[in-house]
Write a protein that holds these residues in place. Structure first.
Motif, PDB file in Angstrom:
ATOM      1  N   ALA A  33       0.612  -1.243  -0.009  1.00  0.00           N
ATOM      2  CA  ALA A  33      -0.094  -0.123   0.035  1.00  0.00           C
ATOM      3  C   ALA A  33       0.804   1.202   0.027  1.00  0.00           C
ATOM      4  CB  ALA A  33      -0.945   0.031   1.224  1.00  0.00           C
ATOM      5  N   ASP A  62     -11.563   3.822  -3.882  1.00  0.00           N
ATOM      6  CA  ASP A  62     -12.795   2.984  -3.820  1.00  0.00           C
ATOM      7  C   ASP A  62     -13.244   3.094  -2.611  1.00  0.00           C
ATOM      8  OD1 ASP A  62     -14.718   1.443  -5.456  1.00  0.00           O
ATOM      9  OD2 ASP A  62     -13.526   0.149  -4.233  1.00  0.00           O
ATOM     10  N   LYS A  64     -15.326   0.454  -1.492  1.00  0.00           N
ATOM     11  CA  LYS A  64     -15.326  -1.186  -0.919  1.00  0.00           C
ATOM     12  C   LYS A  64     -13.756  -1.612  -0.797  1.00  0.00           C
ATOM     13  CE  LYS A  64     -18.791  -2.391  -4.373  1.00  0.00           C
ATOM     14  NZ  LYS A  64     -19.143  -3.344  -5.434  1.00  0.00           N
ATOM     15  N   THR A  65     -12.643  -0.975  -1.478  1.00  0.00           N
ATOM     16  CA  THR A  65     -11.292  -1.156  -1.106  1.00  0.00           C
ATOM     17  C   THR A  65     -11.113  -0.526   0.163  1.00  0.00           C
ATOM     18  OG1 THR A  65     -10.685  -1.239  -3.435  1.00  0.00           O
ATOM     19  CG2 THR A  65      -9.171  -1.020  -1.948  1.00  0.00           C
ATOM     20  N   THR A  66     -11.276   0.522   0.586  1.00  0.00           N
ATOM     21  CA  THR A  66     -10.994   1.156   1.738  1.00  0.00           C
ATOM     22  C   THR A  66     -11.874   0.447   2.965  1.00  0.00           C
ATOM     23  OG1 THR A  66     -10.796   3.503   0.868  1.00  0.00           O
ATOM     24  CG2 THR A  66     -11.323   3.413   3.137  1.00  0.00           C
ATOM     25  N   ARG A  68     -12.963  -2.640   3.047  1.00  0.00           N
ATOM     26  CA  ARG A  68     -12.088  -4.033   3.091  1.00  0.00           C
ATOM     27  C   ARG A  68     -10.835  -3.689   3.936  1.00  0.00           C
ATOM     28  NH1 ARG A  68     -11.154  -5.203  -1.844  1.00  0.00           N
ATOM     29  NH2 ARG A  68     -13.499  -5.576  -2.368  1.00  0.00           N
ATOM     30  N   ARG A  69     -10.167  -2.839   3.433  1.00  0.00           N
ATOM     31  CA  ARG A  69      -8.800  -2.640   4.102  1.00  0.00           C
ATOM     32  C   ARG A  69      -8.892  -2.463   5.635  1.00  0.00           C
ATOM     33  NH1 ARG A  69      -4.167   1.661   1.997  1.00  0.00           N
ATOM     34  NH2 ARG A  69      -2.571   1.318   3.425  1.00  0.00           N
TER      35      ARG A  69
END
Length: 94
Positions: A33, A62, A64-66, A68-69
């Protein structure tokens, strides 16, 4: 994101104080990252505004990515460790 940060994003001073407390990500799957500051600003924005994740401004990446992270970092205890570091250092409250 542009060089001009949003009003409530963390300052350079807070970021430099927080960086030593972050996990470097070595030995994990996926690509490293490079946008950790943007990620933290995005999570703080959602927490501060109580907005749904879908309403996260695209400048932060995004949603969803944030999300999920954040879930993965929370599951590993990384988010709690970072928050503990901030609580122990009032100068990082920014």
């Amino acid at each position: 994101m542009t060089a001009a940060h949003r009003r409530h994003d963390m300052t350079d001073e807070v970021w430099e104080g927080l960086r030593p407390h972050l996990v470097n990500g070595e030995g994990k799957r996926g690509r490293p990252a490079h946008d950790t500051r943007r990620f933290i600003d995005a999570v703080c924005r959602i927490l501060r505004t109580c907005a749904p994740w879908r309403d996260l401004c695209p400048d932060y990446g995004d949603w969803k990515t944030t999300h999920r992270r954040l879930c993965r970092a929370s599951d590993r205890g990384e988010w709690a460790r970072m928050l503990e570091a901030v609580m122990d250092h009032p100068d990082l409250s920014g």
